[in-house]
Design an enzyme around this catalytic site. Structure first.
Site, mmCIF file in Angstrom:
data_model
loop_
_atom_site.group_PDB
_atom_site.id
_atom_site.type_symbol
_atom_site.label_atom_id
_atom_site.label_comp_id
_atom_site.label_asym_id
_atom_site.label_seq_id
_atom_site.Cartn_x
_atom_site.Cartn_y
_atom_site.Cartn_z
ATOM 1 N N SER A 1 -17.616 16.581 42.057
ATOM 2 C CA SER A 1 -18.779 16.298 41.037
ATOM 3 C C SER A 1 -18.210 16.161 39.676
ATOM 4 O O SER A 1 -18.770 15.667 38.722
ATOM 5 C CB SER A 1 -19.770 17.171 41.367
ATOM 6 O OG SER A 1 -19.540 18.434 40.929
ATOM 7 N N ASN B 1 -15.348 8.906 46.264
ATOM 8 C CA ASN B 1 -16.643 9.834 46.385
ATOM 9 C C ASN B 1 -17.707 9.154 47.043
ATOM 10 O O ASN B 1 -17.785 7.831 46.785
ATOM 11 C CB ASN B 1 -16.905 10.588 45.025
ATOM 12 C CG ASN B 1 -17.859 11.559 44.909
ATOM 13 O OD1 ASN B 1 -18.805 11.599 45.585
ATOM 14 N ND2 ASN B 1 -17.466 12.632 44.212
ATOM 15 N N HIS C 1 -8.648 27.590 41.813
ATOM 16 C CA HIS C 1 -9.870 28.924 42.080
ATOM 17 C C HIS C 1 -9.640 29.515 43.176
ATOM 18 O O HIS C 1 -10.435 30.300 43.601
ATOM 19 C CB HIS C 1 -11.257 27.856 42.309
ATOM 20 C CG HIS C 1 -11.601 26.927 41.199
ATOM 21 N ND1 HIS C 1 -12.359 25.746 41.516
ATOM 22 C CD2 HIS C 1 -11.089 26.948 40.059
ATOM 23 C CE1 HIS C 1 -12.473 25.169 40.110
ATOM 24 N NE2 HIS C 1 -11.692 25.704 39.322
ATOM 25 N N CYS D 1 -9.972 48.854 49.856
ATOM 26 C CA CYS D 1 -8.457 48.846 49.680
ATOM 27 C C CYS D 1 -7.670 49.851 50.505
ATOM 28 O O CYS D 1 -8.002 51.159 50.375
ATOM 29 C CB CYS D 1 -8.135 48.746 48.245
ATOM 30 S SG CYS D 1 -6.328 49.096 47.731
HETATM 31 C C1 BV8 Z 1 -12.895 29.238 32.812
HETATM 32 C C2 BV8 Z 1 -14.254 29.464 43.383
HETATM 33 C C3 BV8 Z 1 -12.236 30.346 30.832
HETATM 34 C C4 BV8 Z 1 -15.372 30.346 43.656
HETATM 35 C C5 BV8 Z 1 -15.135 28.071 41.762
HETATM 36 C C6 BV8 Z 1 -15.377 24.293 29.315
HETATM 37 C C7 BV8 Z 1 -13.919 24.778 29.442
HETATM 38 C C8 BV8 Z 1 -13.944 26.176 29.952
HETATM 39 C C9 BV8 Z 1 -14.939 26.807 30.829
HETATM 40 C C10 BV8 Z 1 -16.044 26.049 31.092
HETATM 41 C C11 BV8 Z 1 -16.353 24.884 30.127
HETATM 42 N N1 BV8 Z 1 -17.821 24.732 30.203
HETATM 43 C C12 BV8 Z 1 -18.269 25.507 31.155
HETATM 44 C C13 BV8 Z 1 -17.561 26.539 31.534
HETATM 45 C C14 BV8 Z 1 -17.612 27.520 32.486
HETATM 46 C C15 BV8 Z 1 -17.455 27.106 33.726
HETATM 47 C C16 BV8 Z 1 -17.816 25.851 34.249
HETATM 48 O O1 BV8 Z 1 -17.404 24.770 34.304
HETATM 49 N N2 BV8 Z 1 -19.231 25.556 34.647
HETATM 50 C C17 BV8 Z 1 -19.769 24.479 35.044
HETATM 51 C C18 BV8 Z 1 -20.885 24.758 36.296
HETATM 52 C C19 BV8 Z 1 -20.590 23.911 33.886
HETATM 53 N N3 BV8 Z 1 -15.971 27.260 34.187
HETATM 54 C C20 BV8 Z 1 -15.475 28.542 34.474
HETATM 55 O O2 BV8 Z 1 -16.159 29.398 34.265
HETATM 56 C C21 BV8 Z 1 -13.985 28.442 34.795
HETATM 57 N N4 BV8 Z 1 -13.640 29.650 34.003
HETATM 58 O O3 BV8 Z 1 -13.138 28.408 32.543
HETATM 59 O O4 BV8 Z 1 -12.335 30.356 32.172
HETATM 60 C C22 BV8 Z 1 -13.483 31.280 30.410
HETATM 61 C C23 BV8 Z 1 -13.351 32.495 30.570
HETATM 62 C C24 BV8 Z 1 -14.267 33.374 29.952
HETATM 63 C C25 BV8 Z 1 -15.511 32.811 29.659
HETATM 64 C C26 BV8 Z 1 -15.675 31.379 29.745
HETATM 65 C C27 BV8 Z 1 -14.581 30.457 30.109
HETATM 66 C C28 BV8 Z 1 -14.081 29.029 36.314
HETATM 67 C C29 BV8 Z 1 -14.427 27.719 37.059
HETATM 68 C C30 BV8 Z 1 -14.055 28.364 38.685
HETATM 69 C C31 BV8 Z 1 -15.455 28.814 39.347
HETATM 70 N N5 BV8 Z 1 -15.028 28.883 40.774
HETATM 71 N N6 BV8 Z 1 -14.860 28.183 42.910
HETATM 72 C C32 BV8 Z 1 -15.895 30.032 45.028
HETATM 73 O O5 BV8 Z 1 -15.580 28.789 45.771
HETATM 74 O O6 BV8 Z 1 -16.941 30.669 45.606
HETATM 75 S S1 BV8 Z 1 -16.007 26.510 41.423
HETATM 76 C C33 BV8 Z 1 -16.653 25.695 42.654
HETATM 77 O O7 BV8 Z 1 -17.171 24.449 41.962
HETATM 78 C C34 BV8 Z 1 -15.624 25.408 43.758
HETATM 79 O O8 BV8 Z 1 -14.320 25.687 43.672
HETATM 80 C C35 BV8 Z 1 -15.828 23.834 43.744
HETATM 81 O O9 BV8 Z 1 -14.782 23.212 44.173
HETATM 82 C C36 BV8 Z 1 -16.050 23.768 42.339
HETATM 83 C C37 BV8 Z 1 -16.395 22.345 41.909
HETATM 84 O O10 BV8 Z 1 -17.227 21.832 42.600
HETATM 85 P P1 BV8 Z 1 -16.946 20.591 43.614
HETATM 86 O O11 BV8 Z 1 -15.632 21.016 44.266
HETATM 87 O O12 BV8 Z 1 -16.838 19.323 42.910
HETATM 88 O O13 BV8 Z 1 -17.862 20.425 44.627
HETATM 89 P P2 BV8 Z 1 -19.532 19.893 44.412
HETATM 90 O O14 BV8 Z 1 -20.356 20.507 45.643
HETATM 91 O O15 BV8 Z 1 -19.806 20.140 42.947
HETATM 92 O O16 BV8 Z 1 -19.280 18.247 44.693
HETATM 93 C C38 BV8 Z 1 -18.898 17.918 45.770
HETATM 94 C C39 BV8 Z 1 -18.608 16.186 45.556
HETATM 95 O O17 BV8 Z 1 -18.114 15.695 46.885
HETATM 96 C C40 BV8 Z 1 -19.811 15.634 45.233
HETATM 97 O O18 BV8 Z 1 -19.457 14.609 44.015
HETATM 98 C C41 BV8 Z 1 -20.146 14.662 46.463
HETATM 99 O O19 BV8 Z 1 -20.891 13.557 46.022
HETATM 100 C C42 BV8 Z 1 -18.817 14.553 47.232
HETATM 101 N N7 BV8 Z 1 -18.904 14.454 48.492
HETATM 102 C C43 BV8 Z 1 -19.595 15.073 49.221
HETATM 103 N N8 BV8 Z 1 -19.137 14.539 50.760
HETATM 104 C C44 BV8 Z 1 -18.272 13.595 50.520
HETATM 105 C C45 BV8 Z 1 -17.833 13.540 49.109
HETATM 106 N N9 BV8 Z 1 -17.058 12.799 48.496
HETATM 107 C C46 BV8 Z 1 -16.219 12.335 49.580
HETATM 108 N N10 BV8 Z 1 -16.260 12.269 51.097
HETATM 109 C C47 BV8 Z 1 -17.325 13.007 51.400
HETATM 110 N N11 BV8 Z 1 -17.539 12.979 52.749
HETATM 111 ZN ZN ZN Z 2 -6.774 49.297 45.578
#
Ligand code: BV8
Ligand code: ZN
Length: 247
Positions: free
Chosen positions: A189, A213, A119, A147
């Protein structure tokens, strides 16, 4: 040592082709807020709604405030024992690949050499007009950074929701998880695709998937083993138990 942990350590010790997939939870103990965890909102706004091209289009100043806030937190953060254990794993198995969803580059600062950033990252910014990449390090950026080549508005160098992942990086991650005999999934997650789909790639190819996790995830039901606990505690234990002589 709890039976699950020793079982996981035994699997890790035998692994010839290991992939580690990390999410925001691996940086939680470095003080970096997760996306969906407690207190996951930013000024009452949902980060998932801010991490989109639409939000940037509508209100670039607000989106830059959000990203500058995150850059500032990352600049003051340090890698935690989970990052360090993962960096140590790189030299303990014949074939190792680290795939991260995180954008904080703490893996690199912990010493991980070959990191697939699915990402993007918060350090590099790109011009929304000429696409030129700029590396301002971790210094705070102006409210609307421009830029210096074409005067266009810069954007964070991350992949927003609705944007495609870098194809070469995604392909490398797919190849690695297809070949993996063990996929260690740490602190995610498993809600975001296609990153979360990598879990099914390893499962489908007959590999073992173990997650670390603090809570069950969207993947827990379909994987081999789930170790509940903080990554900064569990990863060093796994490393020490799997590779006692070299730790
Ligand atoms: C795309 C950068 C094609 C920005 C981020 C199926 C196929 C393809 C796409 C999709 C699909 N279904 C849905 C989609 C669309 C979407 C998606 O997945 N939506 C989700 C919400 C359903 N995906 C996309 O849009 C992706 N693009 O597929 O392109 C396309 C093109 C056009 C149209 C459609 C599709 C792009 C996804 C990338 C988005 N960018 N980040 C930024 O950072 O600002 S994603 C963002 O969420 C972060 O990168 C983050 O890392 C990521 C995932 O979240 P997690 O890392 O899991 O973090 P989270 O907070 O959720 O969970 C934390 C976990 O840690 C928890 O489980 C918690 O219990 C645990 N935890 C907490 N403390 C601890 C711990 N574990 C261990 N120890 C601890 N101490
Ligand atoms: Zn430029």
């Amino acid at each position: 040592m709890p039976p699950d942990l020793s079982h996981a350590a035994a699997r890790l010790a035998q692994s010839k082709r290991l992939v580690v997939l990390t999410g925001a939870g691996v940086s939680a103990e470095s003080g970096i807020p997760t996306f969906r965890g407690p207190g996951g909102l930013w000024r009452g706004l949902d980060p998932l709604r801010l991490a989109t091209p639409q939000a940037f289009e509508a209100n670039p100043r607000l989106v830059w405030e959000f990203y500058n806030w995150r850059r500032e937190i990352v600049a003051q953060a340090a890698p935690n024992p989970a990052h360090l254990a993962i960096a140590a794993l790189e030299d303990r198995v014949p074939a190792f690949t680290l795939v991260t969803q995180n954008v904080d580059r703490l893996h690199q600062r912990a010493g991980s050499r070959d990191v697939l950033e699915l990402h993007g990252n918060l350090q590099i910014v790109r011009c929304s007009l000429c696409d030129r990449a700029h590396d301002p390090g971790w210094t705070p950026l102006p409210a609307l950074p421009m830029c210096d080549h074409c005067g266009g508005l810069l954007r964070p160098g991350v992949v927003w929701f609705g944007e495609s992942l870098p194809p070469d990086i995604l392909q490398s991650a797919l190849n690695a998880t297809l070949e993996a005999d063990l996929l260690l999934v740490v602190g995610t997650s498993a809600a975001v695709y296609p990153a979360a789909g990598l879990i099914d790639v390893t499962m489908g190819a007959g590999g073992t998937v173990i997650e670390v996790n603090t809570a069950p995830t969207a993947a827990t039901q379909r994987i081999s083993l789930s170790l509940l606990g903080p990554a900064a505690e569990i990863l060093p234990q796994l490393l020490a138990s799997a590779f006692p002589s070299k730790t």
